[in-house]
Write an enzyme that holds these catalytic residues in place. Sequence first.
Site, PDB file in Angstrom:
ATOM      1  N   ASP A 173      45.571 -11.710  78.700  1.00  0.00           N
ATOM      2  CA  ASP A 173      45.780 -10.355  79.106  1.00  0.00           C
ATOM      3  C   ASP A 173      47.243  -9.796  78.066  1.00  0.00           C
ATOM      4  O   ASP A 173      47.951  -9.246  78.808  1.00  0.00           O
ATOM      5  CB  ASP A 173      46.289  -9.966  80.197  1.00  0.00           C
ATOM      6  CG  ASP A 173      44.964 -10.396  81.375  1.00  0.00           C
ATOM      7  OD1 ASP A 173      43.889 -10.467  80.805  1.00  0.00           O
ATOM      8  OD2 ASP A 173      45.446 -10.522  82.597  1.00  0.00           O
ATOM      9  N   GLU A 201      36.729  -3.328  81.667  1.00  0.00           N
ATOM     10  CA  GLU A 201      38.018  -3.440  81.960  1.00  0.00           C
ATOM     11  C   GLU A 201      39.127  -3.508  80.622  1.00  0.00           C
ATOM     12  O   GLU A 201      38.478  -3.572  79.559  1.00  0.00           O
ATOM     13  CB  GLU A 201      38.326  -4.441  82.988  1.00  0.00           C
ATOM     14  CG  GLU A 201      37.937  -5.895  82.311  1.00  0.00           C
ATOM     15  CD  GLU A 201      38.385  -7.100  83.372  1.00  0.00           C
ATOM     16  OE1 GLU A 201      38.400  -6.871  84.605  1.00  0.00           O
ATOM     17  OE2 GLU A 201      38.471  -8.080  82.923  1.00  0.00           O
TER      18      GLU A 201
END
Length: 363
Positions: free
Chosen positions: A61, A236
Amino acid sequence: MKRVSGFFSMLPNPCGGMQVIRVNYANIVCAVILLVGGITGNAQPADKNGYKSPLVLQRADPFVTKAGGMYYFIATVPEYDRIEIRKSETINGIAAAEPVVIWRKHDKGPMGNHIWAPELHRIDGKWYVYFAAGSAEEKWKIRMYALSNAADDPTEGRWKEEGQIVSRRDQFALDATTFELGGQRYMIWSDRASDEVVNTGLYIAEMTSPVTLAEQQVVISRPEHDWEIKGHRVNEAPAVLVRNGKVFVSFSASATDANYAIGLLWADRNADLLDPASWHKLPEPVFFSNPEFRRFGPGHNSFTVGEDDRTDVMIYHARNYKEIDGEPLYDPNRHTHARVLKWTEEGMPFFGQDSSDREMDME
């Protein structure tokens, strides 16, 4: 939201302040890279004008921002227990930069588990970190939280807990990102987006402060295509890039194994961003697994600019193997990569699905 067909051919294809703590283990990491071949990800030296591949080992991420001539890197650590920042004058320099721990999870209650997907933003003269976390007792009770720091350098000063960023749905809120357009600040994040099936979709709202959302919060994307529902029904990890009169939002879909892939939304810059009909969505992913380059499950990207302040660069994570033993979320080997993002003549981003990081950097 409008579905788009016939366009994809143009685009091949997750308690008060604390004092900063410095951790001196960059050299240890380098030693591990040399000794443990299994996690090197086939690391290659950078070409003359290219980026190291991978850039940082075991950091998922990833988010990079550039401010005052300095790059700041923040990402999910595999232990899911803390938030670190690295800084460097160059993107390649991030690899050897010293991590600075700015915050650690709580032993009890909220913000006590699954510390995920931190992002670092400079807003109104202060630094903010947005991140997701579960509670110590319920690790899947994921919500969005914020930290703030008034120092000029986010690796210094004191970080203050601003508490939860409360959304209206507030069921599984994570992956917050923010951007400003036309004097208005917006937030895009992920949460449950259906009452019929278990999924996550993308929400957008105006912000009334750096840590509060306006009342109107709308869904701009839900998982609907086959490539978005492999393993889990997921939209997401939104990342925003405003270029060529449009607001582009990349996002990630499906489970966090080799099925993970990046998709693309966009709206006209002058459109009503809170109207779902303003948003267009490609029916196919723009970046996904490619065994030729040992690139599996690429996703959860961010965007920054190169050292020339003109070249767009995508920062993303991927594994270098397909098969995973057990739950993918607990496999630590999602490595950070950087690659140049190119543009089509029509002004759309070109992710280079059939090119390696090095090829995109050198072309």
